[in-house]
Design an enzyme around this catalytic site. Structure first.
Site, short mmCIF file in Angstrom:
data_model
loop_
_atom_site.label_atom_id
_atom_site.label_comp_id
_atom_site.label_asym_id
_atom_site.label_seq_id
_atom_site.Cartn_x
_atom_site.Cartn_y
_atom_site.Cartn_z
N LYS A 52 0.76 -1.09 -0.18
CA LYS A 52 -0.14 0.06 0.05
C LYS A 52 0.94 1.33 0.06
CE LYS A 52 -3.78 2.33 2.53
NZ LYS A 52 -4.73 2.36 3.49
N HIS B 273 -9.79 -30.19 -34.41
CA HIS B 273 -10.66 -28.94 -33.90
C HIS B 273 -11.43 -29.50 -32.95
CE1 HIS B 273 -9.17 -26.83 -37.42
NE2 HIS B 273 -9.63 -27.75 -38.15
N GLU C 88 0.50 -32.45 -35.73
CA GLU C 88 0.69 -31.37 -34.79
C GLU C 88 1.63 -31.64 -33.57
OE1 GLU C 88 0.81 -27.82 -35.26
OE2 GLU C 88 -0.39 -27.65 -37.05
#
Length: 506
Positions: free
Chosen positions: A136, A272, A324
């Protein structure tokens, strides 16, 4: 004026070096309990917290830093006339730097056989209070809670002083840290007492800043929870390949969701976020070969996950097409030699499968949805037609349900002998999904099993399935027109089983 640093840490990694660096730059070091002893034993000339507060550590260490001499020294604004007056009247000395890391609450919760008493004792009170006070007042105080920031702080001191920008950044890190810490405590009690909190707080740690999101114009980040979720991607080890993309992570997670359904040797191919081929086998090579044969077109550029060790023969077959990502329990050395010839192929070694499943969370506009993990397959299997299924068909019914529950609704999966033959996903009506799955299966549909994620609202799906030669259908049942589908199956000699449970996936 002598600068003062207060150091109180649970994780003492590199703390001696940091404290000595602060001493070198003119800081007097204040410390507490075990940290004080550790620093003293390693040549740091620190003073104890009691010598500052003139008050003993009490309540088994629960109260030691919660004192005006500490928090006054942290929160007082330098140059503020009223603050200066109060500091002088109460003989408070400024504290210019705080270094605190918190009791290991989350690590304690994970310990085998830990008692709740020990867990509660590892809820830090003084640490977060000091961190928040210092943060703070970042205009005047430097606050350090991350071991990785020690070097940066010392480097700036070497250059003449800690900058405002650094103090502000460190303070922001503190507020994120204490928020995450309190979240962990709240979630422990919520879970233990089976509570649904009115205010849900979640804590995730930044794993990666991604190149982009679903599309190149979208920024994206990968945050993870610190948990032992089964097959979680963050617990896997990347052995090879380029970094993961946003879509890669989603596809890999979808593949692992399906893989977690199986104990037998299984291969899952995903495109997908929908499976394009799933198959079991007596070996990894057989499982992969059958998953590939299930849809040799869609697997190109896809993600493959197997719950076994990839050998040379399997690697050679995988190497023949563009993939991939490959996720597997392990790899032979020869297999890795083959697969790593493709420099961009992402290769992951999975952590062990377990039965831990956290709740699922999805974002929606203005909020999130939270639900239990879908860990059921069927409530019961009720044979509703004149023709009954045999053992082989029942195995395929269960295999089909394990896959269909992970296919976007409306979802239809055609299977035979532990291999998908056709998958219809995400269509606006069920008969459309049936046609896609059955057309893909073609002649192979004869004698196969068809699994549906939800009930048939009319007999058209049963009719088209029978026309393709499907021998058995599994669906939840529950439509007011169930009898029409049952009649269609009876007319054409097809067995139908109700699973009594729906598997929508949106």
């Amino acid at each position: 004026m002598t600068k003062r640093a207060l150091i109180s840490v649970s994780d003492k990694t590199n703390i001696v070096e940091f404290a000595k660096g602060l001493e070198k730059h003119g800081f007097e070091v204040i410390s507490t309990g075990g940290t004080y002893t550790h620093l003293k034993n390693n040549g740091v000339s620190c003073i104890s917290i009691e010598d500052v507060t003139h008050f003993p550590e009490i309540l088994e260490g629960r109260v030691k830093t919660l004192h005006p001499k500490i928090h006054g020294g942290l929160l007082s604004k330098r140059g503020n006339e009223l603050h200066n007056k109060h500091v002088a009247e109460n003989n408070i000395e400024y504290i210019d730097l705080v270094c605190v890391n918190l009791y290991p609450f989350e690590a304690t919760v994970k310990k085998e056989g830990v008692s709740e008493e020990e867990i509660i004792e590892n809820i830090d009170i003084g640490g977060p209070s000091m961190l928040r006070s210092a943060a703070k007042n970042f205009n005047d105080v430097t606050v350090v809670t991350d071991i990785n920031d020690y070097e940066k702080v010392l480097e700036e001191l070497e250059q003449g002083g800690i900058t405002y920008e650094t103090r502000r950044a460190l303070a922001i890190k503190v507020f994120n840290t204490t928020a995450s810490y309190d979240t962990a405590i709240a979630n422990y009690f919520n879970k233990k007492d089976n509570l649904i909190p009115e205010k849900l707080t979640l804590s995730y740690k930044l794993q990666d800043s991604l190149r982009y999101g679903e599309n190149p114009h979208q920024k994206a980040y990968h945050y993870v929870q610190d948990n032992n979720e089964s097959y979680a991607l963050q617990n896997a080890v990347q052995l090879h390949g380029k970094e993961m993309s946003y879509n890669n992570i989603q596809d890999a997670s979808a593949a692992l969701d399906i893989l977690s359904e199986f104990d037998e040797t299984t291969c899952v191919a995903v495109k997908h976020m929908n499976p394009c081929g799933v198959a079991t086998g007596n070996s990894v090579f057989e499982a992969y070969s059958r998953a590939y044969e299930a849809d040799p077109v869609s697997i190109f550029g896809g993600i493959v996950a197997v719950n076994g060790k990839v050998d040379k023969e399997t690697a050679e077959k995988m190497h023949n097409i563009f993939l991939e990502i490959i996720l597997a329990t392990d790899y032979d050395e020869e297999a890795l030699e083959i697969l790593t010839k493709k420099k961009n192929l992402r290769i992951y070694k999975l952590s062990e499968k377990n039965n831990n499943h956290e709740q699922q969370i999805k974002s929606v506009r203005g909020g999130i949805l939270v639900q239990d993990f879908n860990d059921k397959l069927a409530d019961e299997y009720e044979s509703v037609t004149e023709k009954k299924v045999d053992e082989s068909q029942q195995r395929d019914i269960e295999f089909g349900l394990k896959v269909v529950k992970h296919v976007k609704s409306n979802a239809i999966v055609v299977v035979k002998g532990g291999q998908t033959l056709g998958i219809g996903a995400g269509q606006m009506n069920r008969v459309g999904s049936c046609k896609i799955a059955l057309e893909q299966a073609g002649e192979k549909a004869k004698g196969a099993v068809l699994a549906s994620d939800a009930f048939f609202p009319m007999r058209d799906s049963a009719d088209i399935a029978a026309d393709y030669g499907i021998s058995a259908i599994v669906q939840p049942g529950g439509s007011i027109r169930d009898q029409e589908s049952i009649d269609a199956c009876n007319e054409k000699g097809v067995a139908m089983v109700f699973s009594k449970i729906r598997h929508f996936k949106h």
